[in-house]
Write a protein that holds these residues in place. Structure first.
Motif, short mmCIF file in Angstrom:
data_model
loop_
_atom_site.label_atom_id
_atom_site.label_comp_id
_atom_site.label_asym_id
_atom_site.label_seq_id
_atom_site.Cartn_x
_atom_site.Cartn_y
_atom_site.Cartn_z
N ALA A 120 0.82 -1.21 0.00
CA ALA A 120 0.00 0.00 0.00
C ALA A 120 0.86 1.26 0.00
O ALA A 120 0.47 2.27 -0.60
CB ALA A 120 -0.94 0.00 1.21
N VAL A 121 2.00 1.26 0.68
CA VAL A 121 2.82 2.47 0.76
C VAL A 121 3.79 2.59 -0.42
O VAL A 121 4.41 3.63 -0.61
CB VAL A 121 3.62 2.55 2.08
CG1 VAL A 121 2.68 2.48 3.27
CG2 VAL A 121 4.68 1.47 2.17
N SER A 122 3.95 1.54 -1.21
CA SER A 122 4.85 1.56 -2.36
C SER A 122 4.43 2.66 -3.34
O SER A 122 3.22 2.90 -3.51
CB SER A 122 4.81 0.20 -3.05
OG SER A 122 5.66 0.17 -4.17
N PRO A 123 5.38 3.36 -3.97
CA PRO A 123 6.81 3.09 -4.08
C PRO A 123 7.66 3.62 -2.92
O PRO A 123 8.88 3.51 -2.97
CB PRO A 123 7.20 3.80 -5.38
CG PRO A 123 6.27 4.98 -5.43
CD PRO A 123 4.97 4.48 -4.85
N LEU A 169 -1.97 5.65 4.29
CA LEU A 169 -1.08 4.82 5.08
C LEU A 169 0.37 5.15 4.74
O LEU A 169 0.73 5.28 3.55
CB LEU A 169 -1.36 3.35 4.79
CG LEU A 169 -0.59 2.32 5.64
CD1 LEU A 169 -1.06 2.36 7.09
CD2 LEU A 169 -0.77 0.92 5.06
N ARG A 170 1.20 5.27 5.75
CA ARG A 170 2.61 5.59 5.56
C ARG A 170 3.46 4.76 6.53
O ARG A 170 2.99 4.36 7.60
CB ARG A 170 2.89 7.08 5.83
CG ARG A 170 2.14 8.04 4.92
CD ARG A 170 2.64 8.01 3.50
NE ARG A 170 1.98 9.00 2.66
CZ ARG A 170 0.85 8.80 1.99
NH1 ARG A 170 0.23 7.63 2.08
NH2 ARG A 170 0.33 9.75 1.24
N ALA A 171 4.72 4.52 6.17
CA ALA A 171 5.71 3.98 7.10
C ALA A 171 6.45 5.15 7.70
O ALA A 171 6.92 6.03 6.98
CB ALA A 171 6.67 3.04 6.37
N CYS A 172 6.55 5.20 9.01
CA CYS A 172 7.22 6.30 9.69
C CYS A 172 8.68 6.36 9.25
O CYS A 172 9.37 5.34 9.21
CB CYS A 172 7.11 6.14 11.20
SG CYS A 172 7.80 7.53 12.14
N THR A 173 9.16 7.56 8.94
CA THR A 173 10.53 7.72 8.45
C THR A 173 11.51 8.13 9.54
O THR A 173 12.68 8.39 9.25
CB THR A 173 10.57 8.78 7.32
OG1 THR A 173 10.08 10.03 7.83
CG2 THR A 173 9.72 8.35 6.13
N ALA A 174 11.07 8.21 10.79
CA ALA A 174 11.98 8.59 11.88
C ALA A 174 13.02 7.49 12.11
O ALA A 174 12.73 6.31 11.91
CB ALA A 174 11.19 8.84 13.16
N PRO A 175 14.23 7.87 12.54
CA PRO A 175 15.25 6.86 12.83
C PRO A 175 14.75 5.83 13.84
O PRO A 175 14.14 6.18 14.84
CB PRO A 175 16.40 7.69 13.41
CG PRO A 175 16.20 9.07 12.88
CD PRO A 175 14.72 9.25 12.76
N ARG A 176 14.98 4.57 13.54
CA ARG A 176 14.69 3.42 14.39
C ARG A 176 13.20 3.09 14.49
O ARG A 176 12.85 2.06 15.06
CB ARG A 176 15.27 3.60 15.81
CG ARG A 176 16.76 3.84 15.82
CD ARG A 176 17.34 3.85 17.24
NE ARG A 176 16.71 4.83 18.11
CZ ARG A 176 17.06 6.11 18.15
NH1 ARG A 176 17.99 6.59 17.33
NH2 ARG A 176 16.48 6.95 19.00
N CYS A 177 12.32 3.94 13.99
CA CYS A 177 10.88 3.63 14.09
C CYS A 177 10.50 2.60 13.03
O CYS A 177 11.01 2.62 11.91
CB CYS A 177 10.02 4.88 13.93
SG CYS A 177 8.27 4.56 14.31
N VAL A 178 9.61 1.69 13.38
CA VAL A 178 9.18 0.64 12.44
C VAL A 178 7.66 0.64 12.28
O VAL A 178 7.09 -0.32 11.75
CB VAL A 178 9.67 -0.75 12.92
CG1 VAL A 178 11.19 -0.81 12.93
CG2 VAL A 178 9.12 -1.10 14.30
#
Length: 208
Positions: A75-78, A155-164
């Protein structure tokens, strides 16, 4: 703040606060605690308060989570997926088949109630007796509803360091799942700029 069971399931893999990743479903006891916190499954889904996990149920929920996270990555691609499992994602077609199969494990039929002094409402009537099967199927149906609904495009993947974590954007420019992740990301950017300047190179975004 709106909560989605599919997002809650995906978020059982999370940053542990110390630079690592923790899994809320790593044990039967942890899985039971998580199940009993899911009292806000949509109307008509199985109540979770009395369910105690065993190893079989834990394994099935983990497998469902793996499928959901693979479909979240699609869903978050690309844009890149969560780094927690980016290198070992279930193939999207396999994830979709697994999600649909789990959702189909509970035979349900919509039933309408229409009180004399109110509006009609719909509930699901289940033909399944096992509450564990009902819970799994309800969780899968919630993921189907989430991924086929309008929130999928946010929907997004968090881009903060170490966050998953994955998150649903509340506004168009949101980059992080929560303020603490934003603070950490800004601090990391500041550190990189300071280090680049100290090394004598151009600051990121500056003239070369």
């Amino acid at each position: 703040m709106e909560r989605w069971p599919a997002l809650e399931l995906a978020s059982t893999i999370r940053h542990d606060g110390d630079g690592g990743v923790t899994d809320d479903l790593a044990t039967v006891q942890g899985t039971t605690r998580w199940i009993r916190a899911q009292s806000d499954l949509p109307a008509g889904h199985a109540p979770a308060g009395d369910i105690a996990a065993d190893e079989e149920l834990r394994t099935e929920i983990v497998a469902l989570r793996r499928a959901v996270r693979a479909l979240f990555a699609r869903a978050v691609s690309p844009a890149p997926p969560s780094p927690a499992d980016a290198r070992r994602l279930m193939p999207a077609d396999q994830a979709l088949a697994h999600l649909n199969a789990v959702a189909a494990r509970e035979p349900v039929a919509p039933q309408m109630d229409w009180p004399l002094d109110g509006a009609p409402v719909t509930r699901l009537l289940s033909a399944e007796d096992d509450p564990k099967v009902r819970f799994l199927a309800a969780l899968a149906r919630a993921a189907v509803e989430f991924l086929s609904g309008p929130q999928r495009t946010r929907l997004r993947a968090c881009t903060a360091p170490r966050c998953v974590r994955y998150f649903v954007q509340s506004h168009g420019r949101q980059e992080w799942c929560k303020p603490s992740c934003g603070n950490r990301a800004r601090a990391a950017r500041h550190y990189r700029r300071q280090r680049t300047a100290a090394d004598g190179g151009p600051a990121p975004g500056g003239p070369s």
